[in-house]
Design an enzyme around this catalytic site. Structure first.
Site, PDB file in Angstrom:
ATOM      1  N   ASP A   1      37.825  48.044  46.303  1.00  0.00           N
ATOM      2  CA  ASP A   1      37.732  47.092  47.425  1.00  0.00           C
ATOM      3  C   ASP A   1      37.448  45.647  47.037  1.00  0.00           C
ATOM      4  O   ASP A   1      37.632  44.746  47.841  1.00  0.00           O
ATOM      5  CB  ASP A   1      36.648  47.553  48.409  1.00  0.00           C
ATOM      6  CG  ASP A   1      37.079  48.792  49.178  1.00  0.00           C
ATOM      7  OD1 ASP A   1      38.274  49.151  49.109  1.00  0.00           O
ATOM      8  OD2 ASP A   1      36.229  49.405  49.844  1.00  0.00           O
TER       9      ASP A   1
ATOM     10  N   THR B   1      34.977  49.888  42.193  1.00  0.00           N
ATOM     11  CA  THR B   1      35.516  50.128  43.534  1.00  0.00           C
ATOM     12  C   THR B   1      36.828  49.376  43.657  1.00  0.00           C
ATOM     13  O   THR B   1      36.960  48.282  43.098  1.00  0.00           O
ATOM     14  CB  THR B   1      34.548  49.660  44.648  1.00  0.00           C
ATOM     15  OG1 THR B   1      35.268  49.604  45.899  1.00  0.00           O
ATOM     16  CG2 THR B   1      33.963  48.283  44.391  1.00  0.00           C
TER      17      THR B   1
ATOM     18  N   GLY C   1      33.519  56.189  45.945  1.00  0.00           N
ATOM     19  CA  GLY C   1      34.968  56.370  45.764  1.00  0.00           C
ATOM     20  C   GLY C   1      35.364  56.019  44.339  1.00  0.00           C
ATOM     21  O   GLY C   1      34.918  55.016  43.802  1.00  0.00           O
TER      22      GLY C   1
ATOM     23  N   GLU D   1      42.835  49.059  56.590  1.00  0.00           N
ATOM     24  CA  GLU D   1      42.460  50.204  57.436  1.00  0.00           C
ATOM     25  C   GLU D   1      41.314  49.879  58.405  1.00  0.00           C
ATOM     26  O   GLU D   1      41.268  50.404  59.510  1.00  0.00           O
ATOM     27  CB  GLU D   1      42.098  51.423  56.582  1.00  0.00           C
ATOM     28  CG  GLU D   1      40.944  51.159  55.633  1.00  0.00           C
ATOM     29  CD  GLU D   1      40.510  52.384  54.847  1.00  0.00           C
ATOM     30  OE1 GLU D   1      40.716  53.508  55.298  1.00  0.00           O
ATOM     31  OE2 GLU D   1      39.940  52.175  53.765  1.00  0.00           O
TER      32      GLU D   1
ATOM     33  N   ARG E   1      34.195  55.228  28.581  1.00  0.00           N
ATOM     34  CA  ARG E   1      34.494  55.207  27.140  1.00  0.00           C
ATOM     35  C   ARG E   1      33.755  54.066  26.446  1.00  0.00           C
ATOM     36  O   ARG E   1      33.144  54.248  25.386  1.00  0.00           O
ATOM     37  CB  ARG E   1      36.008  55.059  26.945  1.00  0.00           C
ATOM     38  CG  ARG E   1      36.458  54.813  25.512  1.00  0.00           C
ATOM     39  CD  ARG E   1      37.973  54.603  25.483  1.00  0.00           C
ATOM     40  NE  ARG E   1      38.451  54.293  24.155  1.00  0.00           N
ATOM     41  CZ  ARG E   1      38.497  53.055  23.662  1.00  0.00           C
ATOM     42  NH1 ARG E   1      38.060  52.032  24.382  1.00  0.00           N
ATOM     43  NH2 ARG E   1      38.963  52.852  22.443  1.00  0.00           N
ATOM     44  N   SER E   2      33.802  52.903  27.074  1.00  0.00           N
ATOM     45  CA  SER E   2      33.173  51.735  26.467  1.00  0.00           C
ATOM     46  C   SER E   2      31.652  51.910  26.362  1.00  0.00           C
ATOM     47  O   SER E   2      31.041  51.573  25.338  1.00  0.00           O
ATOM     48  CB  SER E   2      33.527  50.495  27.299  1.00  0.00           C
ATOM     49  OG  SER E   2      32.897  49.369  26.790  1.00  0.00           O
ATOM     50  N   VAL E   3      31.049  52.445  27.425  1.00  0.00           N
ATOM     51  CA  VAL E   3      29.587  52.646  27.409  1.00  0.00           C
ATOM     52  C   VAL E   3      29.219  53.645  26.309  1.00  0.00           C
ATOM     53  O   VAL E   3      28.310  53.408  25.498  1.00  0.00           O
ATOM     54  CB  VAL E   3      29.093  53.160  28.789  1.00  0.00           C
ATOM     55  CG1 VAL E   3      27.665  53.666  28.710  1.00  0.00           C
ATOM     56  CG2 VAL E   3      29.218  52.047  29.833  1.00  0.00           C
ATOM     57  N   VAL E   4      29.947  54.771  26.260  1.00  0.00           N
ATOM     58  CA  VAL E   4      29.609  55.819  25.285  1.00  0.00           C
ATOM     59  C   VAL E   4      29.760  55.299  23.859  1.00  0.00           C
ATOM     60  O   VAL E   4      28.873  55.469  23.014  1.00  0.00           O
ATOM     61  CB  VAL E   4      30.503  57.071  25.511  1.00  0.00           C
ATOM     62  CG1 VAL E   4      30.342  58.082  24.380  1.00  0.00           C
ATOM     63  CG2 VAL E   4      30.173  57.715  26.855  1.00  0.00           C
TER      64      VAL E   4
ATOM     65  N   LYS F   1      66.818  37.154  62.369  1.00  0.00           N
ATOM     66  CA  LYS F   1      65.943  37.864  61.416  1.00  0.00           C
ATOM     67  C   LYS F   1      65.882  39.333  61.834  1.00  0.00           C
ATOM     68  O   LYS F   1      65.735  39.642  63.028  1.00  0.00           O
ATOM     69  CB  LYS F   1      64.547  37.225  61.432  1.00  0.00           C
ATOM     70  CG  LYS F   1      63.601  37.809  60.414  1.00  0.00           C
ATOM     71  CD  LYS F   1      62.348  36.944  60.278  1.00  0.00           C
ATOM     72  CE  LYS F   1      61.250  37.659  59.515  1.00  0.00           C
ATOM     73  NZ  LYS F   1      61.589  37.966  58.127  1.00  0.00           N
TER      74      LYS F   1
HETATM   75  O1  F6P Z   1      36.264  53.381  47.469  1.00  0.00           O
HETATM   76  C1  F6P Z   1      36.536  52.498  48.480  1.00  0.00           C
HETATM   77  C2  F6P Z   1      37.439  53.159  49.489  1.00  0.00           C
HETATM   78  O2  F6P Z   1      38.650  53.547  48.873  1.00  0.00           O
HETATM   79  C3  F6P Z   1      37.732  52.288  50.692  1.00  0.00           C
HETATM   80  O3  F6P Z   1      38.785  51.383  50.504  1.00  0.00           O
HETATM   81  C4  F6P Z   1      38.026  53.332  51.734  1.00  0.00           C
HETATM   82  O4  F6P Z   1      37.763  52.844  53.017  1.00  0.00           O
HETATM   83  C5  F6P Z   1      37.100  54.451  51.365  1.00  0.00           C
HETATM   84  O5  F6P Z   1      36.820  54.310  49.996  1.00  0.00           O
HETATM   85  C6  F6P Z   1      37.654  55.821  51.614  1.00  0.00           C
HETATM   86  O6  F6P Z   1      36.694  56.757  51.288  1.00  0.00           O
HETATM   87  P1  F6P Z   1      36.936  58.330  51.207  1.00  0.00           P
HETATM   88  O7  F6P Z   1      37.684  58.606  49.951  1.00  0.00           O
HETATM   89  O8  F6P Z   1      35.595  58.912  51.220  1.00  0.00           O
HETATM   90  O9  F6P Z   1      37.768  58.681  52.409  1.00  0.00           O
END
Ligand code: F6P
Length: 337
Positions: free
Chosen positions: A146, A144, A29, A241, A39-42, A232
């Site tokens: 996550d 990522t 993802g 998710e 950019r930094s690597v290149v 409230k």
């Molecule tokens: O890259 C991590 C992530 O965004 C997770 O948070 C999520 O569960 C998953 O990828 C979603 O993947 P895809 O884009 O393949 O649906």
């Protein structure tokens, strides 16, 4: 995050003369800041006189021989762009012996000596296996949203994703309060509740539901009813998710409390957009360090940041890790509700 002088002291202490060209790819993802890392690597590689090939669509591009030469100019104006100019993919073929073999042949054909792989735990596993089975060395960068990788406090893109989610949740809160409703907001994180926990704290949400911890729906609904009796009128409940579907949770709350509950699924919006400063700086530091490591002969490493210092671990140890402060986050949220 500040840029530490110590990063410069980690400059290459000796040149590995065997390295003439490196390859770079983004895998899994995408996450905001991947372009800043490219950019930094290149540019670091160019600084040391190395050539760089970009590989399109991650490991898929390695197998399909989709290589493009990248120079200083190819990475102009991308530091602030979300996504990845190299595109990305999840590759089943790279898990096969045949895929690994073809990928290695293509790299040898293009005289690529080492790879920089930007991605999550699956991408790291792939890079490690590539070395063990085909002898191709890599350095991994944590890309990522996550933030679930061992060896780094932060992954590239995570802070941007948190900010993006917060922006939306703030807007939902306005309508939740005006319409006197309960809202359940689903954020990304299939196996990791990191984004949900940070976002719940940052948005001042009343509850957060994550995969790492069993959730007591009965307790929450009793609290909602009791709070409602005292006047409230709105609640914000964040769910990762991987902990359940916002739609189902909203239905459960309506059934158990009799109060109007709606839900919002933020989804892939959290993966895009302009990377925040923290992600750009992190990506830039780690990208330069990846090239330093390759030149110093430190291959099969994953580079991250711990307590704002560069941290290098063996790629084979760079597995998924669980956030260790879930209970602290819960305590904080419950105390402030
Ligand atoms: O890259 C991590 C992530 O965004 C997770 O948070 C999520 O569960 C998953 O990828 C979603 O993947 P895809 O884009 O393949 O649906």
């Amino acid at each position: 995050m500040i840029f530490l002088a110590s990063d410069f002291s980690r400059q290459v202490s000796f040149y590995n003369m065997a390295i003439k060209k490196i390859g770079i790819l983004t895998s899994g993802g995408d996450s905001p800041g991947m372009n800043a890392a490219i950019r930094s690597v290149v540019r670091t590689a160019n600084f040391y006189g190395l050539k760089v090939d970009g590989i399109v669509r991650g490991y898929e591009g390695l197998i399909d021989e989709d290589f493009i030469a990248l120079g200083h100019r190819s990475v102009s104006g991308i530091i602030n762009r979300g996504g990845t100019i190299l595109k990305t993919a999840r590759s089943d073929r790279f898990r096969t012996e045949e895929g690994l073999k073809t990928a290695a042949e293509n790299l040898r054909k293009h005289k690529v000596d080492a790879l920089v792989v930007i991605g999550g735990d699956g991408s790291y596993r792939g890079a490690n296996e590539f070395f063990e089975k085909q002898g191709i060395p890599s350095v991994g960068l944590p890309g990522t949203i996550d933030n679930d990788l061992y060896g780094t406090d932060q992954t590239i893109g995570c802070q941007t994703a948190i900010n993006t989610a917060l922006e939306s949740i703030d807007k939902v809160r306005d309508t939740a309060h005006s319409m006197e409703r309960i809202y359940v907001i689903e954020v990304m994180g299939n196996r990791s509740g990191y984004i949900a926990l940070q976002v719940a704290i940052g948005a001042g949400a009343e509850e957060v539901i994550v995969p790492e911890q069993k959730f007591n729906y009965d307790r929450m609904c009793k609290n909602i009813v009791a709070g409602n009796k005292k006047g409230k009128v709105s609640w914000m409940i964040v769910i990762a998710e991987g902990a359940g579907k916002a739609a189902t949770v909203a239905e459960t709350i309506t059934t158990m409390t009799g109060l109007e509950t709606r839900y919002v699924v933020l989804g892939h919006v959290q993966r895009g957009g302009t990377p925040v400063g923290l992600d750009r700086v992190l990506a830039t530091r780690l990208g330069a360090e990846a090239v330093n490591l390759i030149l110093a002969g430190q291959i099969n490493k994953a580079v991250g940041v711990m307590q704002n210092e560069i941290n290098v671990i063996d790629l084979k140890d760079a597995r998924r890790s669980e956030f260790t402060h879930v209970a602290d986050c819960y305590k904080l949220i419950n105390m402030l509700t």
